[in-house]
Design a protein around this motif. Structure first.
Motif, PDB file in Angstrom:
ATOM      1  N   ASN A 160       0.849  -1.188   0.000  1.00 41.25           N
ATOM      2  CA  ASN A 160       0.000   0.000   0.000  1.00 41.25           C
ATOM      3  C   ASN A 160       0.884   1.237   0.000  1.00 41.25           C
ATOM      4  OD1 ASN A 160      -1.712   2.081   2.098  1.00 41.25           O
ATOM      5  ND2 ASN A 160      -2.777   1.268   0.325  1.00 41.25           N
ATOM      6  N   TRP A 162       1.112   5.178   0.396  1.00 44.52           N
ATOM      7  CA  TRP A 162       0.238   6.084   1.127  1.00 44.52           C
ATOM      8  C   TRP A 162       1.010   7.247   1.733  1.00 44.52           C
ATOM      9  CZ3 TRP A 162       0.179   6.750   6.659  1.00 44.52           C
ATOM     10  CH2 TRP A 162       1.205   6.059   7.315  1.00 44.52           C
ATOM     11  N   CYS A 166      -3.128  12.286   3.062  1.00 46.12           N
ATOM     12  CA  CYS A 166      -4.046  11.852   1.999  1.00 46.12           C
ATOM     13  C   CYS A 166      -5.336  11.306   2.616  1.00 46.12           C
ATOM     14  CB  CYS A 166      -3.334  10.793   1.152  1.00 46.12           C
ATOM     15  SG  CYS A 166      -4.403   9.766   0.140  1.00 46.12           S
ATOM     16  N   CYS A 169      -6.230   7.690   1.831  1.00 48.70           N
ATOM     17  CA  CYS A 169      -5.283   6.791   2.504  1.00 48.70           C
ATOM     18  C   CYS A 169      -5.704   6.584   3.956  1.00 48.70           C
ATOM     19  CB  CYS A 169      -3.869   7.371   2.471  1.00 48.70           C
ATOM     20  SG  CYS A 169      -3.199   7.698   0.822  1.00 48.70           S
ATOM     21  N   ARG A 170      -6.078   7.662   4.614  1.00 45.15           N
ATOM     22  CA  ARG A 170      -6.462   7.586   6.020  1.00 45.15           C
ATOM     23  C   ARG A 170      -7.727   6.750   6.197  1.00 45.15           C
ATOM     24  NH1 ARG A 170      -4.129  12.247   8.909  1.00 45.15           N
ATOM     25  NH2 ARG A 170      -5.884  12.186  10.354  1.00 45.15           N
ATOM     26  N   MET A 173      -6.898   2.882   5.617  1.00 44.67           N
ATOM     27  CA  MET A 173      -5.869   2.255   6.430  1.00 44.67           C
ATOM     28  C   MET A 173      -6.424   1.263   7.458  1.00 44.67           C
ATOM     29  SD  MET A 173      -2.583   2.140   6.553  1.00 44.67           S
ATOM     30  CE  MET A 173      -2.051   3.643   5.724  1.00 44.67           C
ATOM     31  N   ASN A 192       5.224   4.482   2.964  1.00 46.45           N
ATOM     32  CA  ASN A 192       4.897   5.900   3.071  1.00 46.45           C
ATOM     33  C   ASN A 192       5.739   6.722   2.099  1.00 46.45           C
ATOM     34  OD1 ASN A 192       5.592   8.730   4.436  1.00 46.45           O
ATOM     35  ND2 ASN A 192       3.546   8.102   5.096  1.00 46.45           N
ATOM     36  N   ILE A 231      -1.769   8.790  -5.102  1.00 40.98           N
ATOM     37  CA  ILE A 231      -1.973   7.877  -3.981  1.00 40.98           C
ATOM     38  C   ILE A 231      -3.403   8.044  -3.490  1.00 40.98           C
ATOM     39  CG2 ILE A 231       0.415   7.732  -3.211  1.00 40.98           C
ATOM     40  CD1 ILE A 231      -0.175   9.882  -1.143  1.00 40.98           C
ATOM     41  N   PRO A 232      -3.940   7.000  -2.834  1.00 41.49           N
ATOM     42  CA  PRO A 232      -3.319   5.714  -2.527  1.00 41.49           C
ATOM     43  C   PRO A 232      -3.294   4.785  -3.727  1.00 41.49           C
ATOM     44  CG  PRO A 232      -5.580   5.727  -1.744  1.00 41.49           C
ATOM     45  CD  PRO A 232      -5.314   7.100  -2.273  1.00 41.49           C
ATOM     46  N   THR A 234      -2.684   0.451  -4.237  1.00 43.50           N
ATOM     47  CA  THR A 234      -2.486  -0.844  -3.594  1.00 43.50           C
ATOM     48  C   THR A 234      -2.076  -1.855  -4.653  1.00 43.50           C
ATOM     49  OG1 THR A 234      -4.188  -0.289  -1.951  1.00 43.50           O
ATOM     50  CG2 THR A 234      -3.479  -2.576  -2.062  1.00 43.50           C
ATOM     51  N   GLU A 250      -8.924   4.751  -3.281  1.00 45.94           N
ATOM     52  CA  GLU A 250      -9.380   4.076  -2.063  1.00 45.94           C
ATOM     53  C   GLU A 250      -9.964   2.713  -2.388  1.00 45.94           C
ATOM     54  OE1 GLU A 250     -12.487   4.931   1.651  1.00 45.94           O
ATOM     55  OE2 GLU A 250     -12.006   6.515   0.202  1.00 45.94           O
TER      56      GLU A 250
END
Length: 265
Positions: A160, A162, A166, A169-170, A173, A192, A231-232, A234, A250
């Protein structure tokens, strides 16, 4: 890779294809409204909105176990989650109610076919995923110990990409942290982008997140290796180290579980 960059906007290949397909539908329907019948204006609006609702509802019903604990997430359409063939339900309902005549309903097939054709071509041209190997790159863990990404441990890997600033991202998570806890047979790396140890540690502590492998990528070398933008992101990587799938933006719990099952096979 698998994304379209338009100025500051980054779209996944899937969303880009959907937008183009929807645009083709509305443009062709607009031409029919001006040249054949004005009924195509309300019809196209009903089909577009009803199709989105039907495709989303089909996804929610098919994955209800992921929504029953948080039904408001039904509205989180930015995460994706649509079963597009169900959009034809809106066509089937709106056509006899609004177009009424068989001749007009036959014309109504034209924008639908145009949308499917444009979507398919755009998706096939932009959704390519190269089976790129893990980079020959060593990144420091949050605790300072380095990790050589190219040296796998025999497990499939989820990476991931991130940053704490962002919002998507938050939001994702905690879902990724829960997936890591539930799948010890899969290695999770949280890479990160460009932030310091104290910033990252404060964020994780404030959110109550306990992650096994938080890595620092100050020069943003990982996105350059995989050719991703924004970002994000994955990345789902097989046990052989080859990239299998890139998810831009996301990610939802049901998408994570589907991709984990795919790379574990």
């Amino acid at each position: 890779m698998g994304a379209i960059v338009i100025g500051p906007l980054v779209l996944s290949a899937e969303r880009f294809a959907i937008i183009l397909g929807m645009a083709a539908f509305l443009i062709v329907a607009g031409v029919l409204a001006s040249r054949v019948s004005g009924r195509f204006n309300p019809w196209s609006t009903a089909v577009a909105l009803g199709g989105l609702a039907a495709a989303r509802l089909a996804h929610v019903i098919g994955h209800w176990s992921y929504f029953e604990g948080d039904p408001l997430r039904i509205l989180a359409v930015w995460q994706g989650g649509f079963i597009w063939p169900w959009a034809l339900v809106a066509v089937a309902l709106a056509s006899p109610l609004i177009l009424r005549e068989r001749r007009l309903m036959a014309y109504g097939l034209v924008p639908v076919i145009a949308a499917v054709f444009v979507w398919n071509v755009a998706y096939q041209l932009t959704a390519r995923t190269d089976a790129r190997p893990m980079p020959d790159l060593a990144l420091a863990r949050l605790d300072g110990a380095p990790l050589d990404l190219a040296r796998g441990d025999g497990r499939p890997t989820v990476i991931n990409v991130w940053a704490t600033w962002c919002p998507p991202c938050r939001r994702e998570m905690p879902v990724l942290a829960a997936a890591e806890a539930a799948h010890p047979d899969i290695r999770f790396l949280f890479v990160n982008q460009g932030e310091g140890q104290q910033t990252i540690a404060r964020f994780l502590d404030a959110q109550g997140l306990r992650l096994d492998n938080v890595l620092l990528d100050p020069s943003m070398a990982l996105p350059r290796h995989y050719g991703t933008a924004g970002i994000p992101v994955t990345l789902f990587i097989g046990a052989d180290g080859a990239l299998r799938k890139t998810h831009m933006g996301e990610i939802s719990p049901e998408q994570i579980d589907a991709e984990l099952r795919a790379i574990a096979r």
